[in-house]
Structures are given as C-alpha cells and as structure tokens.
Write an enzyme that holds these catalytic residues in place. Structure first.
Site, PDB file in Angstrom:
ATOM      1  N   SER A  72      -5.115  -2.028 -29.972  1.00 25.42           N
ATOM      2  CA  SER A  72      -3.805  -1.444 -30.305  1.00 25.42           C
ATOM      3  C   SER A  72      -3.716   0.065 -30.067  1.00 25.42           C
ATOM      4  O   SER A  72      -2.608   0.604 -30.059  1.00 25.42           O
ATOM      5  CB  SER A  72      -3.453  -1.739 -31.763  1.00 25.42           C
ATOM      6  OG  SER A  72      -2.970  -3.049 -31.868  1.00 25.42           O
ATOM      7  N   LYS A  75      -1.457   1.141 -27.360  1.00 24.56           N
ATOM      8  CA  LYS A  75       0.009   1.074 -27.510  1.00 24.56           C
ATOM      9  C   LYS A  75       0.654   2.448 -27.582  1.00 24.56           C
ATOM     10  O   LYS A  75       1.813   2.627 -27.196  1.00 24.56           O
ATOM     11  CB  LYS A  75       0.365   0.267 -28.765  1.00 24.56           C
ATOM     12  CG  LYS A  75      -0.067  -1.199 -28.687  1.00 24.56           C
ATOM     13  CD  LYS A  75       0.086  -1.873 -30.043  1.00 24.56           C
ATOM     14  CE  LYS A  75      -0.369  -3.329 -29.989  1.00 24.56           C
ATOM     15  NZ  LYS A  75      -0.375  -3.943 -31.334  1.00 24.56           N
ATOM     16  N   TYR A 200       0.023  -6.446 -20.854  1.00 24.81           N
ATOM     17  CA  TYR A 200      -0.337  -6.146 -22.248  1.00 24.81           C
ATOM     18  C   TYR A 200      -1.826  -6.435 -22.527  1.00 24.81           C
ATOM     19  O   TYR A 200      -2.538  -5.590 -23.060  1.00 24.81           O
ATOM     20  CB  TYR A 200       0.569  -6.975 -23.178  1.00 24.81           C
ATOM     21  CG  TYR A 200       0.205  -6.878 -24.636  1.00 24.81           C
ATOM     22  CD1 TYR A 200       0.604  -5.788 -25.403  1.00 24.81           C
ATOM     23  CD2 TYR A 200      -0.548  -7.879 -25.256  1.00 24.81           C
ATOM     24  CE1 TYR A 200       0.255  -5.691 -26.753  1.00 24.81           C
ATOM     25  CE2 TYR A 200      -0.896  -7.796 -26.600  1.00 24.81           C
ATOM     26  CZ  TYR A 200      -0.491  -6.701 -27.336  1.00 24.81           C
ATOM     27  OH  TYR A 200      -0.842  -6.606 -28.664  1.00 24.81           O
ATOM     28  N   TYR A 252      -1.306   0.304 -39.150  1.00 26.43           N
ATOM     29  CA  TYR A 252      -0.703  -0.945 -39.615  1.00 26.43           C
ATOM     30  C   TYR A 252      -0.010  -0.724 -40.966  1.00 26.43           C
ATOM     31  O   TYR A 252       0.528   0.353 -41.198  1.00 26.43           O
ATOM     32  CB  TYR A 252      -1.749  -2.076 -39.711  1.00 26.43           C
ATOM     33  CG  TYR A 252      -2.673  -2.167 -38.539  1.00 26.43           C
ATOM     34  CD1 TYR A 252      -2.168  -2.375 -37.254  1.00 26.43           C
ATOM     35  CD2 TYR A 252      -4.043  -2.049 -38.681  1.00 26.43           C
ATOM     36  CE1 TYR A 252      -3.017  -2.473 -36.165  1.00 26.43           C
ATOM     37  CE2 TYR A 252      -4.902  -2.153 -37.595  1.00 26.43           C
ATOM     38  CZ  TYR A 252      -4.379  -2.354 -36.339  1.00 26.43           C
ATOM     39  OH  TYR A 252      -5.214  -2.440 -35.268  1.00 26.43           O
ATOM     40  N   VAL A 270      -8.044  -3.240 -33.247  1.00 24.37           N
ATOM     41  CA  VAL A 270      -8.761  -4.307 -33.935  1.00 24.37           C
ATOM     42  C   VAL A 270     -10.228  -4.423 -33.473  1.00 24.37           C
ATOM     43  O   VAL A 270     -11.042  -5.060 -34.137  1.00 24.37           O
ATOM     44  CB  VAL A 270      -7.946  -5.626 -33.784  1.00 24.37           C
ATOM     45  CG1 VAL A 270      -8.144  -6.244 -32.407  1.00 24.37           C
ATOM     46  CG2 VAL A 270      -8.238  -6.582 -34.890  1.00 24.37           C
TER      47      VAL A 270
HETATM   48  N1  GLN Z   1      -4.771  -7.139 -28.340  1.00 26.70           N
HETATM   49  C1  GLN Z   1      -4.636  -7.250 -29.756  1.00 26.70           C
HETATM   50  C2  GLN Z   1      -3.558  -8.259 -30.105  1.00 26.70           C
HETATM   51  O1  GLN Z   1      -2.612  -8.372 -29.420  1.00 26.70           O
HETATM   52  C3  GLN Z   1      -4.308  -5.910 -30.327  1.00 26.70           C
HETATM   53  C4  GLN Z   1      -4.152  -5.932 -31.826  1.00 26.70           C
HETATM   54  C5  GLN Z   1      -4.723  -4.778 -32.561  1.00 26.70           C
HETATM   55  O2  GLN Z   1      -5.560  -4.006 -32.110  1.00 26.70           O
HETATM   56  N2  GLN Z   1      -4.287  -4.673 -33.779  1.00 26.70           N
HETATM   57  O3  GLN Z   1      -3.638  -8.990 -31.064  1.00 26.70           O
END
Ligand code: GLN
Length: 316
Positions: A72, A75, A200, A252, A270
């Site tokens: 994430s 992003k 993505y 989050y 994550v």
């Molecule tokens: N690629 C992970 C997902 O789409 C990214 C989520 C994350 O890092 N929180 O679930």
C-alpha cells in the site's frame, strides 16, 4: 526546526540501535500477513530503519538490507502520478478525500454512501481507481511508467516488480476483483478490470529496501524536490495533497492514533514497510513484517513512536 544534516556523533543516532532493540522485542507479538500467500515467507523478527537527510547522509539500524514489496505504500506515489497525469479535478471526481474508519480492503461504503466512489485514494478501492487513471497505452505502458516514476524518486534504476509476490496476489485477489467489478458497474472505473488490476498488482509488488523508501520520502519531505540532486519531480501542491492523505488515512484505521503518538505523515504496507518523513529534514524507511491487529508493523510503529517522542518530531 533546524535542518542540519545528521551527524553520526549526534547522541540520538548513537542511541538508535538501543531503541531499535527495544522495539524489535515486540515482533513476536505481531503477525506476518498471509492473505497474499507469498508474503507469509517474510522473517517475523526483522526490523530495520534508514533515516536520510538532505545531503544523502543517513543512519541505519537493524535489518535494513532486506528487500520487501511496497504494497500500500505504492498508493501514495500512484496518486501523485495520477495527479500529474490528469490534474485534481479528474482525480477527485472519482475518489474522495475522507478517511473511512473501515479496513483497507472493505467495500462496505461503496454501496452505503452516494455517490458510490471510494472514500480516498489510499484504500484499495481508491487505489484501484487511481491505477485506472495512470497515463499510458494499455496496462504494460501504465505499469512501466509507474515503475520508472518510482525509480526516479528512489534514485534507483534497479527497482523491479517482485514477480512471485505479483503472481501470488493476482491469484488470491478475489476481494479486489469483486471491488473493481463493483466500481465498474458504478461507472467509476472504466476500462478492462483485469488490465486495471494488473497495473495495481504490479505497483504493489515493487520491491524496495528501507533506503529506497527513505529517498522517496525525502522527496516528499522537501515538497517534491529531491534535495540531493536539486531536481523537482512533483509539483508542491500535489505533495501537499499526498502528505495530507498520509496523515488522515496513511496508517489505515489507526491513522488517528498514529497522528497522536507519532505525529508525522506516514504510509504503511501489508508487507511490513512504513514510509514516513520529518518535513524539511528527513526521509525515513522502516521494515518490520510482523503486523499489529490494525495491519501496521508492530515494531516499526513502536520505533517511530520512540523516535518522535525522544526527538520531538510531532508536527502537532
Ligand atoms: N496489495 C495489497 C492489497 O491489495 C495492498 C494492501 C496493503 O498493503 N494494505 O491487498
């Protein structure tokens, strides 16, 4: 705040290994993510940090030589690329600006609230829409442009997609797929779902080390200009937007707690990475794959809390 470079003799840089050891003790209480099967191979007890100053000097401690995928954290940078490609109007017609209080992969509010656009660009639904807005002909070109942009910011031409993690995510992404189809039905996502998701999954799987995150964060700490090369990569306004999202949604649904305890813009992934920055001073990359129940690196958050308290880094 002064902007003096890190001095290896600073008392605090000498204390870093001790602080890191205290945080590392928490790793055994965390859980390595396994919903993307490949991520479960990460070393539970690892913890590393790289802090970089505007001269490129830095201090490191712990397992900062290990590679991991951005997940994430990516992003933040796809948002910046989408803003540079489209401008604010197009981007914010399709994603909102508010935290959700839900899990990063929740689709609950897409149906509950009108219009059914994702609440923000840092939850999965929002980031998937952002992936669709990256300029380029087809998924290969979009993914390649993203990789090149990340390489430029990290000042590292060797950044690559970890294909094992990419495939593992692509094979286990039922929730993200269902979300993308839902978004397409809502008219928010255009184009082929598989193509958008491919972009993505690839940007989530870009492999980095703490040093790469620190350099990327340093560009944000200096409002879009790499202070080491003097090159401006991103307009200041867009960095301001990205940093604000990092404060309100970057950790989050523990973002409020992190703002109180650490008080810096940050984004976690994550796989266990955290990218954070002290404005006008440092870019910071942390890696610790054992996660707390909110999905953030348990030892990484603890270490940042220690640093922020000891060095009075909070912006608030
Ligand atoms: N690629 C992970 C997902 O789409 C990214 C989520 C994350 O890092 N929180 O679930």
């Amino acid at each position: 705040m002064d902007s003096t470079p890190i001095n290896e003799n600073d008392q605090w840089s000498q204390k870093l290994p001790e602080w890191l050891a205290a945080s590392k003790a928490l790793c055994s209480e965390g859980t390595v993510a396994s919903y993307i099967p490949e991520l479960s191979k990460a070393p539970q007890s690892a913890l590393g940090i790289h802090i970089m100053d505007q001269k490129g000097g830095g201090i490191t401690a712990g397992d900062c030589g290990l590679s991991f995928t951005m997940q994430s954290i990516s992003k933040v940078f796809t948002l910046l690329l989408a803003l540079m490609d489209n401008g604010e109007k197009i981007v914010f017609d399709k994603v909102g600006m508010e935290p959700t209080g839900d899990n990063f992969n929740s689709m609950l509010k897409l149906e509950l609230v009108q219009p059914g656009i994702p609440f923000n660009p840092l939850i999965n639904a929002g980031a998937i829409v952002i992936s669709s807005l990256i300029g380029g002909n087809g998924p290969e070109e979009k993914a390649e442009r993203t990789l090149q942009f990340f390489r430029k910011l990290a000042h590292n031409d060797k950044l690559q997609v970890d294909l094992d993690v990419y495939r593992s995510e692509a094979e286990s992404a039922d929730l993200n797929r269902s979300m993308a189809y839902f978004l397409r039905d809502n008219g928010v996502l255009t184009g082929k779902v598989n193509d958008v998701l491919d972009v993505y999954f690839r940007h989530c799987s870009i492999q980095v080390r703490c040093e790469d995150l620190a350099r990327m964060a340093l560009v944000l700490a200096f409002d879009g200009r790499d202070p080491i090369t003097g090159i401006r990569h991103i307009p200041r306004r867009y960095v301001q937007i990205a940093k604000t999202f990092m404060v309100t949604c970057g950790m989050y649904n523990a973002s409020g707690e992190f703002a109180i305890d650490v008080g810096l813009p940050a984004k976690s992934g994550v796989a266990g990475g955290i990218l954070t920055l002290v404005p006008g001073r440092y870019g910071i990359g942390v890696y610790g794959p054992a996660l707390n129940p909110k999905g953030n690196s348990i030892a990484g958050v603890h270490l940042l809390e220690t640093l922020s308290k000891e060095l009075d880094w909070s912006l608030f």
